[in-house]
Motif scaffolding. Structure first.
Motif, PDB file in Angstrom:
ATOM      1  N   ALA A  43       4.461   5.944  -1.428  1.00 41.62           N
ATOM      2  CA  ALA A  43       5.900   5.784  -1.192  1.00 41.62           C
ATOM      3  C   ALA A  43       6.685   6.944  -1.795  1.00 41.62           C
ATOM      4  CB  ALA A  43       6.375   4.454  -1.777  1.00 41.62           C
ATOM      5  N   ALA A  44       6.280   7.391  -2.984  1.00 41.60           N
ATOM      6  CA  ALA A  44       6.972   8.505  -3.637  1.00 41.60           C
ATOM      7  C   ALA A  44       6.821   9.792  -2.844  1.00 41.60           C
ATOM      8  CB  ALA A  44       6.448   8.689  -5.060  1.00 41.60           C
ATOM      9  N   LEU A  45       5.619  10.028  -2.328  1.00 35.56           N
ATOM     10  CA  LEU A  45       5.392  11.238  -1.536  1.00 35.56           C
ATOM     11  C   LEU A  45       6.158  11.177  -0.223  1.00 35.56           C
ATOM     12  CD1 LEU A  45       1.561  11.731  -2.147  1.00 35.56           C
ATOM     13  CD2 LEU A  45       3.472  12.877  -3.291  1.00 35.56           C
ATOM     14  N   ALA A  46       6.223   9.985   0.379  1.00 34.07           N
ATOM     15  CA  ALA A  46       6.955   9.833   1.636  1.00 34.07           C
ATOM     16  C   ALA A  46       8.447  10.041   1.450  1.00 34.07           C
ATOM     17  CB  ALA A  46       6.687   8.446   2.222  1.00 34.07           C
ATOM     18  N   ALA A  47       8.915   9.824   0.220  1.00 40.64           N
ATOM     19  CA  ALA A  47      10.342   9.972  -0.079  1.00 40.64           C
ATOM     20  C   ALA A  47      10.697  11.397  -0.488  1.00 40.64           C
ATOM     21  CB  ALA A  47      10.746   8.997  -1.183  1.00 40.64           C
ATOM     22  N   GLY A  48       9.777  12.353  -0.294  1.00 37.92           N
ATOM     23  CA  GLY A  48      10.078  13.745  -0.593  1.00 37.92           C
ATOM     24  C   GLY A  48       9.471  14.255  -1.876  1.00 37.92           C
ATOM     25  N   GLY A  49       8.690  13.417  -2.554  1.00 34.79           N
ATOM     26  CA  GLY A  49       8.056  13.847  -3.789  1.00 34.79           C
ATOM     27  C   GLY A  49       6.849  14.730  -3.536  1.00 34.79           C
TER      28      GLY A  49
END
Length: 206
Positions: A169-175
């Motif tokens: 989820a964090a990576l999908a949010a631009g992380g």
């Protein structure tokens, strides 16, 4: 000799609890504050040492430190919760702490203890909220300064089987993933501006 993380995790898995940051945690979703009060009262009637945090729609439960007794209590509490018609939710068993990188913990711990009105915690160097409201703060020893990196980052300790979803989820949010060298103990992630957060689990620490 104490129980290992793997032993503790396996012992409470089916009971709907998770081993997170040296303690046992779970949460119970309820439809109202009244129902939350009923759950809390019943739980405390069999285990008055359990930490109970009541929020709208949810009761969070925690037990620490972990011995065979706390494992037995966790199982008994889960039975009680299920008798009330609810189900323990381990995915909500999140514990937040703040980590500060430092060259000299002894020099800066007093400031954080004073400014936060915290006290020394059980895992020095660490300070904790005596009211049980705010996240603990621990101090990570550094050998050399890191002038081009923030000296503060957030550690989010989650159930080991929740970590992949949280990271995704964090990576999908631009992380971005900065490092997984220490996984599954922790993954270092950062936002688009480089502010770091570590998703951590009990695994890889025994």
């Amino acid at each position: 000799m104490g129980l290992t993380g793997a032993e503790i995790s396996e012992a409470v898995r089916d009971a709907g609890w998770r081993y997170v940051l040296a303690g046992l945690s779970t949460a119970v979703s309820v439809p109202s504050a009244r129902d939350a009060g009923v759950v809390a009262q019943r739980v405390l009637s069999v285990a008055d040492e359990v930490a109970v945090d009541i929020r709208p729609g949810r009761v969070r439960l925690a037990l620490a430190p972990v011995t065979a007794r706390e494992i037995d209590l966790a199982r008994r509490i889960s039975e009680l919760v299920r008798d009330l018609g609810y189900e323990p939710s381990p995915a909500d068993a999140q514990v937040l702490e703040i980590a500060i990188d430092t060259l000299d913990a002894a020099r800066i711990v007093p400031f954080w203890r004073a400014v936060m009105d915290y006290v020394d915690g059980p895992r020095p160097p660490e300070v904790v909220d005596p009211r049980g409201q705010g996240p603990s703060i621990w101090f990570q020893q550094m050998d050399t300064p890191r002038p081009q990196r923030n000296r503060m980052h957030i550690d989010v300790s989650v159930p080991h089987d929740e970590a992949p979803r949280r990271i995704e989820a964090a990576l999908a949010a631009g992380g971005v993933l900065r490092s997984d060298e220490a996984a599954p103990a922790f993954w270092v992630l950062a936002d688009a501006e480089g502010n770091e957060a570590c998703v951590t689990t009990w695994q890889g620490r025994d």
